[in-house]
Design an enzyme around this catalytic site. Structure first.
Site, PDB file in Angstrom:
ATOM      1  N   ASP A   1     -43.343 -12.316 -34.860  1.00 36.67           N
ATOM      2  CA  ASP A   1     -43.962 -13.103 -33.800  1.00 36.67           C
ATOM      3  C   ASP A   1     -42.940 -13.351 -32.722  1.00 36.67           C
ATOM      4  O   ASP A   1     -41.746 -13.300 -32.979  1.00 36.67           O
ATOM      5  CB  ASP A   1     -44.366 -14.473 -34.345  1.00 36.67           C
ATOM      6  CG  ASP A   1     -45.648 -14.419 -35.117  1.00 36.67           C
ATOM      7  OD1 ASP A   1     -46.420 -13.487 -34.894  1.00 36.67           O
ATOM      8  OD2 ASP A   1     -45.859 -15.327 -35.928  1.00 36.67           O
TER       9      ASP A   1
ATOM     10  N   ASP B   1     -47.785 -17.222 -38.862  1.00 40.57           N
ATOM     11  CA  ASP B   1     -47.775 -18.674 -38.995  1.00 40.57           C
ATOM     12  C   ASP B   1     -49.172 -19.274 -39.090  1.00 40.57           C
ATOM     13  O   ASP B   1     -49.360 -20.333 -39.661  1.00 40.57           O
ATOM     14  CB  ASP B   1     -46.976 -19.328 -37.860  1.00 40.57           C
ATOM     15  CG  ASP B   1     -47.326 -18.725 -36.503  1.00 40.57           C
ATOM     16  OD1 ASP B   1     -48.384 -18.055 -36.405  1.00 40.57           O
ATOM     17  OD2 ASP B   1     -46.561 -18.921 -35.543  1.00 40.57           O
TER      18      ASP B   1
ATOM     19  N   ASP C   1     -53.394 -15.511 -40.394  1.00 38.31           N
ATOM     20  CA  ASP C   1     -52.364 -14.497 -40.621  1.00 38.31           C
ATOM     21  C   ASP C   1     -52.227 -14.151 -42.092  1.00 38.31           C
ATOM     22  O   ASP C   1     -51.579 -13.160 -42.440  1.00 38.31           O
ATOM     23  CB  ASP C   1     -51.002 -14.995 -40.112  1.00 38.31           C
ATOM     24  CG  ASP C   1     -50.919 -14.962 -38.597  1.00 38.31           C
ATOM     25  OD1 ASP C   1     -51.669 -14.166 -38.000  1.00 38.31           O
ATOM     26  OD2 ASP C   1     -50.131 -15.718 -38.028  1.00 38.31           O
TER      27      ASP C   1
HETATM   28  P1  ATP Z   1     -46.822 -15.480 -30.508  1.00 30.82           P
HETATM   29  O1  ATP Z   1     -47.734 -14.444 -31.076  1.00 30.82           O
HETATM   30  O2  ATP Z   1     -45.884 -15.000 -29.503  1.00 30.82           O
HETATM   31  O3  ATP Z   1     -46.204 -16.345 -31.543  1.00 30.82           O
HETATM   32  P2  ATP Z   1     -48.826 -17.252 -30.298  1.00 30.82           P
HETATM   33  O4  ATP Z   1     -49.196 -16.809 -31.653  1.00 30.82           O
HETATM   34  O5  ATP Z   1     -48.369 -18.631 -30.094  1.00 30.82           O
HETATM   35  O6  ATP Z   1     -47.766 -16.345 -29.675  1.00 30.82           O
HETATM   36  P3  ATP Z   1     -51.374 -17.707 -29.550  1.00 30.82           P
HETATM   37  O7  ATP Z   1     -51.121 -19.071 -30.011  1.00 30.82           O
HETATM   38  O8  ATP Z   1     -52.314 -16.834 -30.279  1.00 30.82           O
HETATM   39  O9  ATP Z   1     -50.030 -16.933 -29.412  1.00 30.82           O
HETATM   40  O10 ATP Z   1     -51.790 -17.809 -28.055  1.00 30.82           O
HETATM   41  C1  ATP Z   1     -52.381 -16.727 -27.397  1.00 30.82           C
HETATM   42  C2  ATP Z   1     -52.735 -17.152 -25.989  1.00 30.82           C
HETATM   43  O11 ATP Z   1     -53.665 -18.233 -26.044  1.00 30.82           O
HETATM   44  C3  ATP Z   1     -51.568 -17.691 -25.208  1.00 30.82           C
HETATM   45  O12 ATP Z   1     -50.956 -16.676 -24.483  1.00 30.82           O
HETATM   46  C4  ATP Z   1     -52.200 -18.688 -24.295  1.00 30.82           C
HETATM   47  O13 ATP Z   1     -52.665 -18.068 -23.132  1.00 30.82           O
HETATM   48  C5  ATP Z   1     -53.374 -19.190 -25.063  1.00 30.82           C
HETATM   49  N1  ATP Z   1     -53.091 -20.454 -25.722  1.00 30.82           N
HETATM   50  C6  ATP Z   1     -52.084 -20.741 -26.555  1.00 30.82           C
HETATM   51  N2  ATP Z   1     -52.150 -21.989 -26.993  1.00 30.82           N
HETATM   52  C7  ATP Z   1     -53.243 -22.538 -26.441  1.00 30.82           C
HETATM   53  C8  ATP Z   1     -53.872 -23.808 -26.522  1.00 30.82           C
HETATM   54  N3  ATP Z   1     -53.386 -24.768 -27.283  1.00 30.82           N
HETATM   55  N4  ATP Z   1     -54.978 -24.008 -25.809  1.00 30.82           N
HETATM   56  C9  ATP Z   1     -55.495 -23.028 -25.053  1.00 30.82           C
HETATM   57  N5  ATP Z   1     -54.962 -21.829 -24.942  1.00 30.82           N
HETATM   58  C10 ATP Z   1     -53.839 -21.557 -25.625  1.00 30.82           C
END
Ligand code: ATP
Length: 879
Positions: free
Chosen positions: A328, A618, A622
């Protein structure tokens, strides 16, 4: 309320039975009192069977049976001394087995306590994070998707709540949960208004009134019924156990043949019997599987010192052959400390800092900040040095801080605009929506998702105008290229229907963007480069936008900075199939906008290509990808309990660098295993060969059966296991990963084993004959032969510190147990030679200094032969 009938009562009845206030939870003083009464909420680590039972358990071993029969037969034949010695060997064997087992057990037990777990508890009306151990009956616990249920309890509030209860019921489909009462007699698996410790919240959220903790939970009940679990067998230990069984069979056959040949030659039955027993005991590698478990367990301890906690023993051996790590971005390669650094209104821009945005007289910007506070699950609360601090997901707390930085008051805004409805954020949907007092709602999420649902945007005066998608995308691209995580904000106009329906209707009004920075971890780039040097591919998988992925990927050295860095998106993964998918996945290091299911596709593709895959995760979704990967890696701090339960390894500090350390340790462990085998097998084979050769040749035994037992008991314990403590060799991370299918005993290793077996055999035989010829008594000649045998074993042990390169020129770290073990072995050998009691027991006799010097000389010669062999093969390999 009797235990087990909470499901038949209403929530209020349960609360009053537990004397707690629904919604407020227990007071602190009350909770402390209950904790003192009920004890901590943990399953007592059962110590397993007692000492005596474990000692007796050691007797349950075919080898011991052979020895016991041999002792009895020897006694019956009037060979009292032999019977005593063999009896002694049984006792020593038992003690050694016991000590080894306890050691491995202790090492593994200590690990289960490393990763602390917390849960959200409401006490005196305030939600806070507390260690799971502190829970008491009557506590009110808040749970959301991905949380492990920390105790048994009655559900007091359920929102789309579903639980994965497979740990308890074996049912793999998540069960839907509610708060209604159920008839008495409802089976455990059907109690939809209860949650049980050890299960996992699969979807939704809810509140739980704790009814039972610790050993009084259903899980505790089950654990009491199930006997102490056996230590886990790994593919390696299984393979070795099979190998050891075959070897044992072969040796028993050889022993029987030897016995027969001896009898045919007219040698005494008693002598032949003990010879056959000695052959069996000497040559059978009885301790092999146990010793391998110990080497692995020591590896587990070493890894935990470097912040990687292994949950399943097989992971230790697999880690060393990892060929690709899928990681990640957020939190692993980066700090997961989000800070909003840029804002923009609608498609208009310009891009402003937080303070500038606060000062700008722009209604769209004001509402962007407001939406950031309201469409947000983090808790704005308290003040630290005059500034509001927030608790929750870093992306969301960053929005509270940006609003506060721009002059808004998040706590006051929350209180003024109460939330009516919510569409929770998920990694698949990539957006979240809420509706508040006045029927106005807000949406925030990934730019593509939000923009696709916007028909209009807000201008600086707060009036709606048609949305300019082209400019909006342009603005988005500029922010993403700076490596920022960009969220778009929109307003849901007053209307009817659920929040989900209103969002899908697609008449949202775009408000603006907030873009946040998440600094790369300091040690991430170096760790990624170390993996590359070690021939391990690193693939970064993120839910973020491709542009953000490119920029961060270059910053942490996953890819080289430059134009045109290829990125595969989740949509690409869906579109491609078969070979084309595999080829694309193989080529690419960056994956963006990937959802958890697409992660699974990715892992499968890599596995198809013959990779050994380590994969981090996480989220609750997953778990399947973590299970599918060869090594599932979960986060100890961030991340969900669900991911941790599915993982083979947990990173205590969430850092990518810890994966790299674990791989390095894994390679070291595997090396040490090979070193252990390379040393142990020839000494076993050598001992057996000495007996067989003597009987076949019809000459006197150069080493007596009891002496073989002596060598086997002392050297196997003192010398062999020192290899488990060898430090990692230099350059361990600059060679390619071990091919996954490469056998443990490679052709080269087998050849070395044959060579050293022959050396041991020759040394013992020649010494015996030479000493006899020089006028020594048979006892003296045998004592010298044993001294030579042990000396060669010690010399070979030193040689085994490196298997391929010569030990003379390799710069090795210190092995802390090597010198003490060798010293102890020498001390024992002196007792064996000079103590009168030992002379009687083992048929030895004191020998002179010249005999010791000859032993040293022969050991040096054997050492030289093995080292020369290494050099020779190094040259041949290079050809
Ligand atoms: P990585 O894969 O790098 O660890 P991540 O798993 O945190 O990132 P996600 O949490 O799936 O990625 O977020 C994907 C997208 O969703 C982000 O790029 C953002 O645009 C949006 N996003 C993330 N958190 C939120 C939230 N709390 N509310 C709304 N949109 C969100």
């Amino acid at each position: 309320m009797a235990a087990g009938e909470a499901h038949t009562l209403s929530v209020d009845e349960v609360a009053s039975a537990l004397t707690t206030a629904p919604g407020r939870g227990l007071g602190d003083a009350e909770a402390a009192e209950r904790l003192a009464a009920s004890g901590p909420n943990s399953l007592a680590v059962t110590g397993g069977p007692g000492v005596v039972r474990r000692l007796i358990g050691q007797l349950h071993n075919p080898l011991i049976y052979v020895l016991l029969v041999a002792a009895a037969v020897s006694a019956a034949l009037g060979e009292g001394v032999d019977a005593v010695v063999i009896g002694g060997v049984v006792v020593v064997n038992m003690l050694v087995g016991y000590v080894q087992e306890s050691r491995a057990q202790r090492a593994l037990e200590a690990l289960s306590r490393i990763v602390p777990t917390e849960t959200t508890v409401v006490r005196a009306g305030v939600a806070r994070r507390l260690p799971v151990e502190d829970l008491v009956p009557g506590d009110l616990v808040r749970l959301t998707a991905g949380d492990r249920v920390p105790a048994d309890g009655r559900i007091a509030d359920a929102r789309l709540l579903e639980a994965d209860e497979s740990a308890l019921t074996g049912e793999s489909e998540p069960a839907a949960k509610h708060t209604d009462r159920l008839p008495s007699g409802t089976l455990l698996a059907d109690r939809a208004n209860m949650l049980y410790s050890g299960t996992v919240v699969a979807r939704g959220s809810g509140e739980l009134l704790v009814t039972a903790t610790g050993t009084r939970t259903q899980l505790g009940e089950i654990q009491r019924l199930v006997a102490a679990t056996e230590p886990e067998a790994t593919p390696l230990t299984r393979k070795l156990a099979r190998f050891a069984r075959w070897l044992t069979l072969a040796i028993v056959v050889v022993a029987a043949l030897t016995f027969g040949v001896g009898l045919a030659r007219g040698l005494p039955v008693a002598d032949m019997f003990t010879a056959a027993v000695a052959l069996a005991v000497g040559a059978i590698p009885e301790g092999l599987p146990a010793a391998v478990s110990i080497v692995l367990a020591i590896g587990v301890v070493r890894m935990s010192r470097r912040k990687a906690v292994v949950r399943h023993l097989p992971a230790v051996e697999t880690l060393g052959s990892t060929t690709v790590i899928c990681t990640d971005k957020t939190g692993t390669l980066t700090e997961n400390r989000m800070t909003v650094t840029a804002l923009a209104a609608g498609s208009r821009g310009p891009v402003l800092g937080v303070r500038e945005a606060g000062a700008a007289q722009d209604e769209a910007l004001r509402q962007t900040l407001l939406a950031g506070v309201l469409c947000n699950d983090a808790e704005p609360r308290g003040t630290a040095d005059g500034r509001r601090v927030a608790a929750g997901d870093p992306t969301e707390t960053a929005l509270h801080r940006s609003a506060a930085g721009a002059g808004l008051d998040p706590v006051a805004l929350r209180d003024r605009h109460l939330r009516w409805d919510v569409l929770p954020f998920t990694s698949e949907r990539r957006l979240m929506g809420t509706v508040h007092t006045g029927n106005v709602g807000y949406v925030k999420g990934a730019v593509e998702e939000v923009l696709a649902r916007c028909g209009s945007e807000l201008d600086a005066r707060g009036l709606r105008a048609p949305v300019d998608r082209v400019s909006a995308r342009h603005l988005h691209g500029a922010l993403v290229d700076r490596g920022l995580r960009v969220l778009a904000f929109a307003r849901i106009e007053p209307g009817t229907g659920s929040v989900a329906e209103r969002i899908e209707r697609g008449d949202l009004t775009l408000l603006g963007f907030q873009a946040m920075q998440d600094p790369p971890r300091e040690d991430a780039a170096a760790a990624v480069r170390a993996c590359h040097d070690a021939g391990i591919e690193v693939k970064m998988i993120t839910g973020d936008h491709a542009g953000t992925a490119r920029s961060v990927g270059a910053a942490v050295s996953v890819v080289e900075a430059g134009p045109g860095i290829p990125v595969l998106t989740g949509a690409d993964l869906e579109r491609l199939h078969g070979d084309r998918l595999d080829a694309a996945v193989g080529r690419t290091a960056l994956f963006a906008r990937v959802s958890p299911e697409q992660k699974l596709r990715l892992v499968r593709s890599l596995l198809r290509q013959g990779h050994v895959v380590a994969m981090t995760g996480d989220g609750v979704n997953d778990a399947p990808a973590l299970r599918q990967a060869d090594i599932g890696v979960a986060m100890g701090r961030g991340g969900t309990d669900a991911a941790r339960q599915a993982a083979d390894m947990v990173l205590v500090d969430d850092r990518f660098a810890s994966i790299e350390s674990a791989v390095e340790e894994g390679r070291g462990v595997f090396d040490n295993l090979r070193k252990f085998l390379a040393w142990t097998l020839p000494t076993n084979v050598g001992e057996g060969l000495v007996v067989v050769a003597a009987v076949l040749a019809g000459v006197g035994l150069p080493i007596l059966p009891v002496q073989i037992l002596w060598i086997n008991m002392t050297t196997a314990v003192l010398l062999g296991l020192t290899m488990a403590f060898e430090p990692r060799e230099p350059g361990i991370m600059s060679r390619p990963p071990r091919p996954p299918r490469q056998p443990l005993l490679t052709a080269g290793l087998l050849r070395r084993i044959c060579l050293v077996s022959a050396l041991l055999l020759g040394a013992a035989f020649l010494t015996y004959e030479w000493e006899l010829g020089a006028g020594a008594s048979p006892d003296e000649a045998r004592t010298s032969a044993v001294a030579v045998f042990v000396a060669v074993q010690i010399a070979y042990l030193i040689s085994c510190r490196t298997l391929d390169a010569t030990v003379l020129t390799t710069r090795l770290g210190r092995n802390p147990v090597l010198v003490p073990s060798v010293a102890a072995m020498v001390g024992l050998q002196l007792l064996f030679t000079y103590l009168p009691g030992m002379n009687v027991l083992f048929g030895t006799a004191p020998i002179g200094i010249a005999a010791w010097l000859r032993a040293l000389g022969i050991a040096a010669l054997a050492f030289a032969v093995v080292e020369a062999d290494k050099l020779l093969w190094a040259v041949l390999r290079r050809r």
